[in-house]
Design a protein around this motif. Structure first.
Motif, short mmCIF file in Angstrom:
data_model
loop_
_atom_site.label_atom_id
_atom_site.label_comp_id
_atom_site.label_asym_id
_atom_site.label_seq_id
_atom_site.Cartn_x
_atom_site.Cartn_y
_atom_site.Cartn_z
N VAL A 11 41.78 61.98 41.36
CA VAL A 11 41.29 61.73 42.60
C VAL A 11 41.83 60.33 43.02
CG1 VAL A 11 39.20 61.33 44.15
CG2 VAL A 11 39.05 63.03 42.17
N PHE A 12 41.94 59.52 42.12
CA PHE A 12 42.68 58.14 42.52
C PHE A 12 41.92 57.30 43.16
CE2 PHE A 12 46.63 60.78 41.66
CZ PHE A 12 46.69 60.48 40.53
N ALA A 13 40.49 57.41 42.91
CA ALA A 13 39.54 56.30 43.68
C ALA A 13 39.75 55.06 42.75
CB ALA A 13 38.32 56.84 43.52
N CYS A 14 39.99 55.14 41.58
CA CYS A 14 40.07 54.12 40.58
C CYS A 14 41.45 53.01 41.06
CB CYS A 14 40.13 54.53 39.13
SG CYS A 14 41.72 55.42 38.84
N LEU A 15 42.38 53.88 41.48
CA LEU A 15 43.70 52.93 41.79
C LEU A 15 43.38 52.01 42.96
CD1 LEU A 15 44.81 55.49 40.25
CD2 LEU A 15 46.84 55.47 41.75
N VAL A 16 42.64 52.23 43.95
CA VAL A 16 42.66 51.43 45.00
C VAL A 16 41.51 50.17 44.75
CG1 VAL A 16 43.34 53.07 46.63
CG2 VAL A 16 40.86 52.90 46.13
N ARG A 17 40.88 50.36 43.69
CA ARG A 17 39.82 49.34 43.21
C ARG A 17 40.62 48.37 42.35
NH1 ARG A 17 37.47 53.76 45.73
NH2 ARG A 17 35.41 53.11 46.83
N ASP A 18 41.29 48.93 41.28
CA ASP A 18 42.08 48.17 40.60
C ASP A 18 43.33 48.76 40.07
OD1 ASP A 18 42.73 47.03 38.03
OD2 ASP A 18 40.69 47.01 37.09
N ASP A 19 44.60 47.71 40.53
CA ASP A 19 45.66 48.20 40.54
C ASP A 19 46.34 48.26 39.13
OD1 ASP A 19 46.38 45.48 39.79
OD2 ASP A 19 47.03 44.83 41.66
N ARG A 20 45.50 48.04 37.98
CA ARG A 20 46.04 48.33 36.63
C ARG A 20 46.03 49.88 36.47
NH1 ARG A 20 42.19 43.83 34.10
NH2 ARG A 20 40.75 44.79 35.54
N PHE A 21 45.12 50.50 37.16
CA PHE A 21 45.09 52.02 37.05
C PHE A 21 46.22 52.66 37.98
CE2 PHE A 21 41.03 50.79 36.25
CZ PHE A 21 40.43 51.77 35.12
N VAL A 22 47.12 53.49 37.37
CA VAL A 22 48.38 53.93 38.02
C VAL A 22 48.31 55.41 37.63
CG1 VAL A 22 49.63 51.71 37.77
CG2 VAL A 22 49.75 53.63 36.11
N GLU A 23 49.11 56.08 38.74
CA GLU A 23 49.48 57.71 38.40
C GLU A 23 50.40 57.85 37.46
OE1 GLU A 23 50.25 59.65 41.97
OE2 GLU A 23 50.41 61.51 40.99
N ALA A 24 50.07 58.57 36.46
CA ALA A 24 51.03 58.82 35.47
C ALA A 24 52.01 60.12 35.78
CB ALA A 24 50.35 59.46 33.88
N SER A 25 52.86 60.57 35.21
CA SER A 25 53.74 61.23 35.73
C SER A 25 53.28 62.97 35.52
CB SER A 25 55.00 61.37 34.75
OG SER A 25 54.88 61.20 33.36
N ASP A 26 52.18 62.86 34.66
CA ASP A 26 51.39 64.16 34.92
C ASP A 26 50.37 64.25 36.21
OD1 ASP A 26 49.48 62.70 34.08
OD2 ASP A 26 49.34 63.48 31.95
N GLY A 27 50.42 63.39 36.81
CA GLY A 27 49.56 63.66 38.13
C GLY A 27 48.05 62.98 37.91
N LEU A 28 47.62 62.59 36.61
CA LEU A 28 46.67 62.01 36.36
C LEU A 28 46.64 60.41 36.10
CD1 LEU A 28 45.29 64.53 33.52
CD2 LEU A 28 44.95 64.52 35.95
N ALA A 29 45.39 59.91 36.28
CA ALA A 29 45.52 58.27 36.12
C ALA A 29 45.60 57.68 34.48
CB ALA A 29 44.03 57.56 36.53
N THR A 30 46.34 56.55 34.63
CA THR A 30 46.41 56.17 33.44
C THR A 30 46.34 54.69 33.40
OG1 THR A 30 47.62 55.81 31.20
CG2 THR A 30 48.84 55.92 33.38
N ILE A 31 46.19 53.66 32.41
CA ILE A 31 46.26 52.20 32.55
C ILE A 31 47.40 51.76 31.87
CG2 ILE A 31 44.90 50.38 31.80
CD1 ILE A 31 42.80 52.06 31.09
#
Ligand code: SF4
Length: 80
Positions: free
Chosen positions: A17-37
């Motif tokens: 969903v990537f709600a995390c990415l906009v709150r903390d830019d250490r979360f990023v989208e991995a190449s598999d389409g899920l979030a990672t740190i």
């Protein structure tokens, strides 16, 4: 003031969903389409864990609170 803390991301629960990415830019989208740190080459990893010692625990907590599937956990200290 810095705090030592640990951020765990349960990628099996992550829904991209990537709600995390906009709150903390250490979360990023991995190449598999899920979030990672951090690095984006975590394909196949079920859980990614990162420890930090800085003043950004609040951003991590906001990312955790924003996650609709509770895939992110933040705990103070580094050894639990
Ligand atoms: S907010 Fe949660 S479900 Fe959405 S990408 Fe981040 S960890 Fe995954």
């Amino acid at each position: 003031m810095t705090t030592e803390y640990r951020v765990a991301l349960d990628r099996a629960a992550c829904d991209g969903v990537f709600a995390c990415l906009v709150r903390d830019d250490r979360f990023v989208e991995a190449s598999d389409g899920l979030a990672t740190i951090g690095a984006t080459d975590t394909d196949g990893e079920e859980t990614v864990v990162a420890t930090f010692d800085d003043d950004r625990i609040e951003a991590a907590r906001q990312a955790a609170a924003a996650c609709p599937v509770d895939a992110i956990s933040v705990s103070e200290g580094s050894d639990e």
